[in-house]
Design an enzyme around this catalytic site. Structure first.
Site, PDB file in Angstrom:
ATOM      1  N   ASP A 167     -11.469   2.812   4.499  1.00 29.62           N
ATOM      2  CA  ASP A 167     -11.801   1.391   4.438  1.00 29.62           C
ATOM      3  C   ASP A 167     -13.318   1.167   4.391  1.00 29.62           C
ATOM      4  O   ASP A 167     -13.774   0.069   4.107  1.00 29.62           O
ATOM      5  CB  ASP A 167     -11.236   0.662   5.677  1.00 29.62           C
ATOM      6  CG  ASP A 167     -10.105  -0.282   5.317  1.00 29.62           C
ATOM      7  OD1 ASP A 167      -9.945  -0.568   4.116  1.00 29.62           O
ATOM      8  OD2 ASP A 167      -9.395  -0.730   6.238  1.00 29.62           O
ATOM      9  N   LYS A 220       0.838  -1.205   0.000  1.00 32.44           N
ATOM     10  CA  LYS A 220       0.000   0.000   0.000  1.00 32.44           C
ATOM     11  C   LYS A 220       0.872   1.255   0.000  1.00 32.44           C
ATOM     12  O   LYS A 220       0.589   2.224  -0.718  1.00 32.44           O
ATOM     13  CB  LYS A 220      -0.950  -0.012   1.213  1.00 32.44           C
ATOM     14  CG  LYS A 220      -2.049  -1.053   1.068  1.00 32.44           C
ATOM     15  CD  LYS A 220      -2.881  -1.277   2.317  1.00 32.44           C
ATOM     16  CE  LYS A 220      -3.816  -2.468   2.066  1.00 32.44           C
ATOM     17  NZ  LYS A 220      -4.744  -2.770   3.175  1.00 32.44           N
ATOM     18  N   GLN A 248      -4.872  -1.531   9.715  1.00 30.92           N
ATOM     19  CA  GLN A 248      -4.827  -2.839   9.060  1.00 30.92           C
ATOM     20  C   GLN A 248      -5.306  -3.910  10.040  1.00 30.92           C
ATOM     21  O   GLN A 248      -4.759  -4.058  11.140  1.00 30.92           O
ATOM     22  CB  GLN A 248      -3.391  -3.132   8.583  1.00 30.92           C
ATOM     23  CG  GLN A 248      -3.228  -4.423   7.813  1.00 30.92           C
ATOM     24  CD  GLN A 248      -3.771  -4.387   6.375  1.00 30.92           C
ATOM     25  OE1 GLN A 248      -3.969  -3.320   5.786  1.00 30.92           O
ATOM     26  NE2 GLN A 248      -4.015  -5.550   5.810  1.00 30.92           N
TER      27      GLN A 248
HETATM   28  N1  L37 Z   1      -8.331  -2.229   3.239  1.00 28.77           N
HETATM   29  N2  L37 Z   1      -7.539  -4.359   3.439  1.00 28.77           N
HETATM   30  C1  L37 Z   1      -8.003  -3.268   4.033  1.00 28.77           C
HETATM   31  N3  L37 Z   1      -8.141  -3.147   5.364  1.00 28.77           N
HETATM   32  C2  L37 Z   1      -7.830  -4.181   6.125  1.00 28.77           C
HETATM   33  O1  L37 Z   1      -8.004  -4.069   7.444  1.00 28.77           O
HETATM   34  N4  L37 Z   1      -7.019  -6.439   6.339  1.00 28.77           N
HETATM   35  C3  L37 Z   1      -7.357  -5.380   5.580  1.00 28.77           C
HETATM   36  C4  L37 Z   1      -7.228  -5.416   4.198  1.00 28.77           C
HETATM   37  N5  L37 Z   1      -6.766  -6.532   3.563  1.00 28.77           N
HETATM   38  C5  L37 Z   1      -5.780  -6.466   2.635  1.00 28.77           C
HETATM   39  O2  L37 Z   1      -5.076  -5.488   2.531  1.00 28.77           O
HETATM   40  N6  L37 Z   1      -5.667  -7.533   1.849  1.00 28.77           N
HETATM   41  C6  L37 Z   1      -4.835  -7.670   0.770  1.00 28.77           C
HETATM   42  C7  L37 Z   1      -4.666  -8.940   0.290  1.00 28.77           C
HETATM   43  C8  L37 Z   1      -3.851  -9.169  -0.819  1.00 28.77           C
HETATM   44  C9  L37 Z   1      -3.211  -8.131  -1.447  1.00 28.77           C
HETATM   45  C10 L37 Z   1      -3.369  -6.866  -0.971  1.00 28.77           C
HETATM   46  C11 L37 Z   1      -4.187  -6.625   0.137  1.00 28.77           C
HETATM   47  C12 L37 Z   1      -2.328  -8.363  -2.635  1.00 28.77           C
HETATM   48  O3  L37 Z   1      -1.753  -7.443  -3.170  1.00 28.77           O
HETATM   49  N7  L37 Z   1      -2.171  -9.614  -3.077  1.00 28.77           N
HETATM   50  C13 L37 Z   1      -1.347  -9.970  -4.208  1.00 28.77           C
HETATM   51  C14 L37 Z   1      -0.251 -10.911  -3.778  1.00 28.77           C
HETATM   52  C15 L37 Z   1       0.596 -10.367  -2.657  1.00 28.77           C
HETATM   53  C16 L37 Z   1       1.607 -11.374  -2.121  1.00 28.77           C
HETATM   54  O4  L37 Z   1       2.524 -11.728  -2.864  1.00 28.77           O
HETATM   55  O5  L37 Z   1       1.434 -11.831  -0.969  1.00 28.77           O
HETATM   56  C17 L37 Z   1      -2.204 -10.638  -5.271  1.00 28.77           C
HETATM   57  O6  L37 Z   1      -1.834 -10.603  -6.434  1.00 28.77           O
HETATM   58  O7  L37 Z   1      -3.254 -11.190  -4.906  1.00 28.77           O
END
Ligand code: L37
Ligand code: NAP
Length: 281
Positions: free
Chosen positions: A120, A53, A97
Site C-alpha cells: 500500500d 481484490k 484495509q
Molecule cells: N489499497 N485501498 C487500499 N488500501 C486501503 O486501506 N482503504 C484502502 C483502499 N481503498 C480501496 O480499496 N478503495 C477502492 C475503492 C473503489 C474500488 C476499489 C477500491 C472499486 O473497484 N470501485 C468500483 C466500483 C465498486 C462498487 O461497485 O462498489 C469503480 O468502478 O469505481
C-alpha cells in the site's frame, strides 16, 4: 467541449492481462506472488473492495489470503498477525484495509508492516522514499491516477494541479506524485477559504473528499483534466465527488464513477505485489 473519457476500467483490464503474463513468467522460476489482505470488522464498502481484490488476484494467478478479524480484536493481536505475515515467505504483500476500528492505532499497524511487503506504500519509510523520488511501493490510488494520465499522454510537467482533499491515502500522496512529475501543486481541504477560486485555476483537478457531486461545471476551468476519486453511494447508486454530467461539457478529460479510478486502485495493488515478488531474495 465534450471531454474524453479516462477509462480506468479499460486500462485496468489491459494492465491485468500483462500482469497475468508476468505472473506466468515468475511461476517458471518457482515464484508465486502472494498477497495477504487483513480486513477488520464488517464495513460493507471495505468488504466489497476486499472481495474485488481477492477476485483480481485469482484472475492474475496471484496467491491471495484474506484474513478476516472481528471488530473486537485487540491491537496486540492484530500486530501479532502482521508480525507472522512479515515472516511468511509465501507472502510478498501485506495490506490492512482501512479504516480500522477506533481502539486500534492506525499508525502502529502501518509501522508494523515490513517496508518490503508494504504494497500500500503507507509505511513512513516508503512515504519518505516517495517524497525523495526513490524507487518504492507507491500508494495504489495515487499511482493509478498518474498511470491513467500517462496512458492518455496528458502532459503533467508545468501544469497546475489542484488537489481537493488531503488524506494520507489519497490527497497527500497524489499531490506528491504529481509534484514528482513536475506539476505545480496546490493542496486544498475543508479549511481552505477560496476553494472554488482555486479549483478554477486547475489544469489538472483531482477531487478526493467523499462529498457526492461537490464539484460542478462552475468550479472547473474550460479544458481542464478532471480526476474524480470519490465514491459515494446515493440512493443505491454510485456517484463521484464531481457532477459528471455538467463537468463533462467543460473538461478535456474526465474519469467516470464507477469505472474510473476504482479499478485502477486494485490493479496497482496487484502490480505492487508482483514487483515485491520479483525482488524476493
Ligand atoms: N489499497 N485501498 C487500499 N488500501 C486501503 O486501506 N482503504 C484502502 C483502499 N481503498 C480501496 O480499496 N478503495 C477502492 C475503492 C473503489 C474500488 C476499489 C477500491 C472499486 O473497484 N470501485 C468500483 C466500483 C465498486 C462498487 O461497485 O462498489 C469503480 O468502478 O469505481
Ligand atoms: P477522507 O480521509 O475522509 O478525507 C477527506 C478529505 O477531504 C479531507 O482532507 C477533508 O479535509 C477534505 N474535505 C472534506 N470535505 C471537504 C470540503 N467540503 N471541501 C474541501 N475539502 C473537504 O477521505 P479519503 O480516504 O481521501 O477518500 C476520499 C474519497 O475518495 C471518498 O469518497 C472515498 O470513498 C474515495 N476513495 C476512492 C478510492 C478509489 O480507489 N477510487 C480509494 C480511496 C478513497 P480535512 O483534512 O480538512 O478534514
Amino acid at each position: 467541449m465534450t471531454a474524453l473519457l479516462l477509462n480506468g476500467k479499460e486500462l485496468a483490464s489491459k494492465k491485468r492481462e500483462q500482469l497475468k503474463k508476468d505472473v506466468e513468467q515468475l511461476a517458471s522460476k518457482q515464484v508465486v506472488p502472494g498477497l495477504a489482505v487483513i480486513l477488520v470488522g464488517e464495513d460493507p464498502a471495505s468488504q466489497t473492495y476486499v472481495r474485488a481484490k481477492e477476485k483480481a488476484c485469482e484472475q492474475a494467478g496471484i496467491h491471495s489470503v484474506l484474513i478476516k478479524k472481528p471488530n473486537t480484536i485487540t491491537e496486540e493481536e492484530l500486530l501479532a498477525e502482521i508480525e507472522r505475515l512479515n515472516h511468511d515467505s509465501s507472502i510478498d504483500g501485506i495490506l490492512v484495509q482501512l479504516p480500522i476500528p477506533e481502539h486500534i492505532s492506525e499508525q502502529a499497524v502501518i509501522e508494523k508492516i515490513a517496508p518490503n511487503k508494504d504494497v500500500d506504500g503507507f509505511h513512513p519509510i516508503n512515504i519518505g522514499k516517495m517524497m525523495t523520488g526513490e524507487d518504492t511501493f507507491l500508494p495504489c490510488t495515487p499511482f493509478g491516477v498518474v498511470e491513467m494520465l500517462k496512458e492518455a499522454e496528458i502532459d503533467i510537467a508545468g501544469k497546475h494541479a489542484v488537489v481537493v482533499g488531503r488524506s494520507n491515502i489519497v490527497g497527500k500522496p497524489v499531490g506528491q506524485l504529481l509534484l514528482n512529475e513536475n506539476a505545480t501543486v496546490t493542496y486544498t481541504h475543508s479549511r481552505t477559504k477560496n476553494l472554488r477560486e482555486l479549483t478554477n485555476l486547475a489544469d489538472i483537478l483531482i477531487v478526493a473528499i467523499g462529498k457526492p457531486e461537490f464539484v460542478g461545471a462552475e468550479d472547473v476551468k474550460e479544458g481542464a483534466v478532471v480526476v474524480d476519486v470519490g465514491i459515494n453511494r446515493v440512493d443505491g447508486k454510485l456517484v463521484g465527488d464531481v457532477d459528471f454530467d455538467s463537468v463533462k461539457d467543460k473538461a478535456s478529460y474526465i474519469t467516470p464513477v464507477p469505472g474510473g479510478v476504482g479499478p485502477m486502485t486494485i490493479t496497482m495493488l496487484l502490480e505492487n505485489t508482483v514487483l515485491s515478488a520479483r525482488k524476493r531474495s
